[in-house]
Design a protein around this motif. Structure first.
Motif, PDB file in Angstrom:
ATOM      1  N   CYS A 137       0.836  -1.212   0.000  1.00  0.00           N
ATOM      2  CA  CYS A 137       0.000   0.000   0.000  1.00  0.00           C
ATOM      3  C   CYS A 137       0.869   1.261   0.000  1.00  0.00           C
ATOM      4  CB  CYS A 137      -0.902   0.007   1.226  1.00  0.00           C
ATOM      5  SG  CYS A 137      -2.025  -1.395   1.352  1.00  0.00           S
ATOM      6  N   CYS A 138       2.090   1.134  -0.500  1.00  0.00           N
ATOM      7  CA  CYS A 138       3.028   2.259  -0.430  1.00  0.00           C
ATOM      8  C   CYS A 138       2.491   3.502  -1.120  1.00  0.00           C
ATOM      9  CB  CYS A 138       4.373   1.859  -1.022  1.00  0.00           C
ATOM     10  SG  CYS A 138       5.331   0.765   0.071  1.00  0.00           S
ATOM     11  N   THR A 139       1.706   3.323  -2.172  1.00  0.00           N
ATOM     12  CA  THR A 139       1.122   4.477  -2.865  1.00  0.00           C
ATOM     13  C   THR A 139      -0.363   4.636  -2.559  1.00  0.00           C
ATOM     14  OG1 THR A 139       0.592   3.194  -4.848  1.00  0.00           O
ATOM     15  CG2 THR A 139       2.777   4.216  -4.761  1.00  0.00           C
ATOM     16  N   THR A 140      -0.842   3.918  -1.546  1.00  0.00           N
ATOM     17  CA  THR A 140      -2.295   3.843  -1.316  1.00  0.00           C
ATOM     18  C   THR A 140      -2.645   4.240   0.115  1.00  0.00           C
ATOM     19  OG1 THR A 140      -2.085   1.882  -2.723  1.00  0.00           O
ATOM     20  CG2 THR A 140      -4.275   2.395  -1.949  1.00  0.00           C
ATOM     21  N   PHE A 141      -1.888   5.163   0.691  1.00  0.00           N
ATOM     22  CA  PHE A 141      -2.098   5.505   2.091  1.00  0.00           C
ATOM     23  C   PHE A 141      -3.498   6.051   2.344  1.00  0.00           C
ATOM     24  CE2 PHE A 141      -1.952   8.158   5.866  1.00  0.00           C
ATOM     25  CZ  PHE A 141      -1.282   7.351   6.760  1.00  0.00           C
ATOM     26  N   PHE A 142      -3.989   6.895   1.452  1.00  0.00           N
ATOM     27  CA  PHE A 142      -5.284   7.540   1.660  1.00  0.00           C
ATOM     28  C   PHE A 142      -6.395   6.937   0.806  1.00  0.00           C
ATOM     29  CE2 PHE A 142      -2.360  11.042   2.882  1.00  0.00           C
ATOM     30  CZ  PHE A 142      -2.835  11.282   4.166  1.00  0.00           C
ATOM     31  N   SER A 143      -6.110   5.907   0.031  1.00  0.00           N
ATOM     32  CA  SER A 143      -7.118   5.328  -0.868  1.00  0.00           C
ATOM     33  C   SER A 143      -7.791   4.117  -0.245  1.00  0.00           C
ATOM     34  CB  SER A 143      -6.464   4.908  -2.187  1.00  0.00           C
ATOM     35  OG  SER A 143      -5.969   6.013  -2.895  1.00  0.00           O
ATOM     36  N   GLN A 144      -9.009   3.852  -0.708  1.00  0.00           N
ATOM     37  CA  GLN A 144      -9.735   2.667  -0.270  1.00  0.00           C
ATOM     38  C   GLN A 144     -10.554   2.123  -1.435  1.00  0.00           C
ATOM     39  OE1 GLN A 144     -10.085   0.446   1.915  1.00  0.00           O
ATOM     40  NE2 GLN A 144      -8.718   1.223   3.504  1.00  0.00           N
ATOM     41  N   ASP A 145     -10.967   0.848  -1.292  1.00  0.00           N
ATOM     42  CA  ASP A 145     -11.923   0.299  -2.247  1.00  0.00           C
ATOM     43  C   ASP A 145     -13.328   0.472  -1.661  1.00  0.00           C
ATOM     44  OD1 ASP A 145     -12.001  -1.606  -0.239  1.00  0.00           O
ATOM     45  OD2 ASP A 145     -11.274  -3.256  -1.473  1.00  0.00           O
ATOM     46  N   LYS A 146     -14.320   0.003  -2.376  1.00  0.00           N
ATOM     47  CA  LYS A 146     -15.709   0.211  -1.937  1.00  0.00           C
ATOM     48  C   LYS A 146     -16.014  -0.523  -0.643  1.00  0.00           C
ATOM     49  CE  LYS A 146     -17.481   1.150  -6.566  1.00  0.00           C
ATOM     50  NZ  LYS A 146     -18.394   0.728  -7.667  1.00  0.00           N
ATOM     51  N   LYS A 147     -15.265  -1.587  -0.350  1.00  0.00           N
ATOM     52  CA  LYS A 147     -15.488  -2.346   0.885  1.00  0.00           C
ATOM     53  C   LYS A 147     -14.675  -1.809   2.059  1.00  0.00           C
ATOM     54  CE  LYS A 147     -16.870  -6.692  -1.276  1.00  0.00           C
ATOM     55  NZ  LYS A 147     -16.678  -8.158  -1.304  1.00  0.00           N
ATOM     56  N   GLN A 148     -13.864  -0.784   1.799  1.00  0.00           N
ATOM     57  CA  GLN A 148     -13.034  -0.186   2.850  1.00  0.00           C
ATOM     58  C   GLN A 148     -12.111  -1.222   3.496  1.00  0.00           C
ATOM     59  OE1 GLN A 148     -13.290   3.378   3.679  1.00  0.00           O
ATOM     60  NE2 GLN A 148     -14.304   3.209   1.675  1.00  0.00           N
ATOM     61  N   LYS A 149     -11.559  -2.096   2.669  1.00  0.00           N
ATOM     62  CA  LYS A 149     -10.737  -3.182   3.209  1.00  0.00           C
ATOM     63  C   LYS A 149      -9.291  -3.165   2.712  1.00  0.00           C
ATOM     64  CE  LYS A 149     -12.307  -7.303   3.761  1.00  0.00           C
ATOM     65  NZ  LYS A 149     -12.900  -8.644   3.520  1.00  0.00           N
ATOM     66  N   VAL A 150      -8.914  -2.171   1.917  1.00  0.00           N
ATOM     67  CA  VAL A 150      -7.517  -2.098   1.477  1.00  0.00           C
ATOM     68  C   VAL A 150      -6.614  -1.987   2.704  1.00  0.00           C
ATOM     69  CG1 VAL A 150      -5.803  -0.656   0.302  1.00  0.00           C
ATOM     70  CG2 VAL A 150      -8.010  -1.110  -0.774  1.00  0.00           C
ATOM     71  N   GLY A 151      -5.584  -2.804   2.750  1.00  0.00           N
ATOM     72  CA  GLY A 151      -4.697  -2.854   3.901  1.00  0.00           C
ATOM     73  C   GLY A 151      -5.117  -3.870   4.940  1.00  0.00           C
ATOM     74  N   LYS A 152      -6.314  -4.477   4.747  1.00  0.00           N
ATOM     75  CA  LYS A 152      -6.824  -5.459   5.706  1.00  0.00           C
ATOM     76  C   LYS A 152      -7.056  -6.827   5.073  1.00  0.00           C
ATOM     77  CE  LYS A 152      -9.128  -1.805   8.340  1.00  0.00           C
ATOM     78  NZ  LYS A 152     -10.414  -1.266   8.848  1.00  0.00           N
ATOM     79  N   TYR A 153      -6.838  -6.920   3.760  1.00  0.00           N
ATOM     80  CA  TYR A 153      -7.026  -8.201   3.082  1.00  0.00           C
ATOM     81  C   TYR A 153      -5.904  -9.184   3.415  1.00  0.00           C
ATOM     82  CZ  TYR A 153     -10.578  -6.127  -0.041  1.00  0.00           C
ATOM     83  OH  TYR A 153     -11.698  -5.538  -0.561  1.00  0.00           O
ATOM     84  N   GLY A 154      -4.701  -8.674   3.582  1.00  0.00           N
ATOM     85  CA  GLY A 154      -3.541  -9.546   3.719  1.00  0.00           C
ATOM     86  C   GLY A 154      -3.123  -9.804   5.145  1.00  0.00           C
ATOM     87  N   ASP A 155      -2.122 -10.689   5.289  1.00  0.00           N
ATOM     88  CA  ASP A 155      -1.490 -10.896   6.590  1.00  0.00           C
ATOM     89  C   ASP A 155      -0.803  -9.605   7.033  1.00  0.00           C
ATOM     90  OD1 ASP A 155      -2.246 -13.545   6.411  1.00  0.00           O
ATOM     91  OD2 ASP A 155      -0.283 -14.249   5.757  1.00  0.00           O
ATOM     92  N   PHE A 156      -0.195  -8.930   6.048  1.00  0.00           N
ATOM     93  CA  PHE A 156       0.522  -7.692   6.317  1.00  0.00           C
ATOM     94  C   PHE A 156       0.170  -6.652   5.252  1.00  0.00           C
ATOM     95  CE2 PHE A 156       3.199 -11.115   7.955  1.00  0.00           C
ATOM     96  CZ  PHE A 156       3.498 -10.667   9.238  1.00  0.00           C
ATOM     97  N   SER A 157       0.284  -5.390   5.622  1.00  0.00           N
ATOM     98  CA  SER A 157       0.254  -4.309   4.640  1.00  0.00           C
ATOM     99  C   SER A 157       1.431  -3.387   4.938  1.00  0.00           C
ATOM    100  CB  SER A 157      -1.070  -3.547   4.683  1.00  0.00           C
ATOM    101  OG  SER A 157      -1.331  -3.028   5.972  1.00  0.00           O
ATOM    102  N   VAL A 158       1.973  -2.800   3.879  1.00  0.00           N
ATOM    103  CA  VAL A 158       3.160  -1.956   4.025  1.00  0.00           C
ATOM    104  C   VAL A 158       2.897  -0.601   3.376  1.00  0.00           C
ATOM    105  CG1 VAL A 158       4.681  -3.961   4.087  1.00  0.00           C
ATOM    106  CG2 VAL A 158       4.266  -2.811   1.901  1.00  0.00           C
ATOM    107  N   TYR A 159       3.496   0.451   3.972  1.00  0.00           N
ATOM    108  CA  TYR A 159       3.256   1.816   3.530  1.00  0.00           C
ATOM    109  C   TYR A 159       4.576   2.577   3.439  1.00  0.00           C
ATOM    110  CZ  TYR A 159      -1.595   0.773   4.726  1.00  0.00           C
ATOM    111  OH  TYR A 159      -2.845   0.196   4.790  1.00  0.00           O
ATOM    112  N   SER A 160       4.587   3.607   2.611  1.00  0.00           N
ATOM    113  CA  SER A 160       5.770   4.454   2.433  1.00  0.00           C
ATOM    114  C   SER A 160       5.363   5.908   2.612  1.00  0.00           C
ATOM    115  CB  SER A 160       6.365   4.236   1.036  1.00  0.00           C
ATOM    116  OG  SER A 160       7.426   5.135   0.800  1.00  0.00           O
ATOM    117  N   PHE A 161       5.890   6.567   3.637  1.00  0.00           N
ATOM    118  CA  PHE A 161       5.485   7.941   3.938  1.00  0.00           C
ATOM    119  C   PHE A 161       5.925   8.974   2.897  1.00  0.00           C
ATOM    120  CE2 PHE A 161       5.433   6.586   8.647  1.00  0.00           C
ATOM    121  CZ  PHE A 161       4.098   6.241   8.559  1.00  0.00           C
TER     122      PHE A 161
END
Length: 305
Positions: A137-161
């Motif tokens: 989710c390095c480029t998806t910090f503020f984005s979501q899908d319609k289910k509001q589950k981006v970052g919660k589908y996987g075992d881990f999610s990673v971000y880049s500030f």
């Protein structure tokens, strides 16, 4: 007017990241601020996240969880299903094992790259494989899908500030699975520095998002007049990390465009595998900055192809 092809020692600097030279002094003056702690606790759950040096380290700490052997295989899937993928991702995986771009029987882990702030559209199908998932989710910090589950589908999610904040270091590893102690290379002072910067900007989240959206719409409207179009379809849940444009055969050689933009102080890249490219589009650009980038691209169009 804007100066195209200036003396190379007098170039401006427009990065994909909102970081500027001025950010060094501004960040250094920020007081200690723990706003981000409450923000991340609410967003990801208390104890489910940790700061990392950058997005690459976050990916590597996630991969450590699986005790991979050198012959294991991580399959990378992306929003566009194009073969383009940053070497930051592939080199991180290569420290542990092999990688490919298509699900096969040997696939042990799926790494989902939500590209440029646009979530992968086929997450339910990917979950159905039963394989472990890491969400990039390095480029998806503020984005979501319609289910509001981006970052919660996987075992881990990673971000880049640095993709969204004017800072040179900083990432986030979020765990949605059993907790395992991981150690970042960050020292205490670096963690506090990252937290101060991110806290400062998250306290102004609404303005940041509004400005980024305004710049995206303005830039897209300007570049559309040259025959370019948006590569990804956006909606109210999406906050892009860059302006990705379909070239539509307007520019004869996109690699030449990349070089020309660099010669004029503008970071960009070709969206390899497609007739598309991407340029900066963040909250720290003014309309004049966007106009400058537009005029540089226009100047390239007026040069012999």
């Amino acid at each position: 007017m804007f100066i195209v092809n200036p003396d190379p020692f007098l170039l401006p600097t427009y990065r994909i990241s909102p970081f500027t030279t001025e950010s060094i002094a501004l960040n250094n003056e920020l007081p200690n601020n723990d706003f981000a702690v409450g923000y991340f606790d609410k967003k990801f759950g208390v104890g489910n996240w940790q700061y990392t040096y950058n997005g690459r380290e976050a990916i590597e700490l996630a991969l450590e969880h699986y005790q991979l052997g050198k012959d294991d295989l991580v399959t990378i899937l992306t929003t566009s299903e194009n073969f383009y993928i940053s070497s930051c991702v592939t080199k991180s995986i290569e420290k542990f094992c092999r990688w490919n771009r298509e699900l096969v029987s040997e696939t042990k882990i799926i790494l989902i790259n939500h590209e440029f702030g646009f979530p992968h559209p086929g997450m339910e199908k990917i979950i159905a494989t039963g394989l472990p998932i890491i969400e990039d989710c390095c480029t998806t910090f503020f984005s979501q899908d319609k289910k509001q589950k981006v970052g919660k589908y996987g075992d881990f999610s990673v971000y880049s500030f640095p993709k969204f904040f004017p800072v040179q270091i900083g990432g986030l590893l979020v765990s949605n699975t059993e907790k395992k102690s991981t150690t970042s290379i960050l020292d205490k002072d670096q963690k506090q520095y990252i937290q101060n910067v991110v806290s400062h900007h998250l306290q102004n989240e609404a303005k940041l998002i509004e400005k980024r959206n305004q710049n995206f719409e303005y830039a897209l409207s300007r570049f559309s007049t040259l025959g370019f179009s948006a590569r990804f379809e956006s909606d109210d849940n999406i906050l892009p990390s860059a302006l990705v444009l379909n070239n539509n055969s307007v520019i004869g050689d996109l690699n030449e465009l990349k070089v020309f933009l660099s010669q004029n102080g503008i970071q960009s890249s070709v969206f390899y595998g497609e007739d598309a490219f991407f340029i900066p589009c963040h909250q720290n650009l003014s309309k004049h900055d966007i106009d400058y980038i537009f005029e540089v691209v226009k100047a390239k169009l007026n040069k012999p192809q």
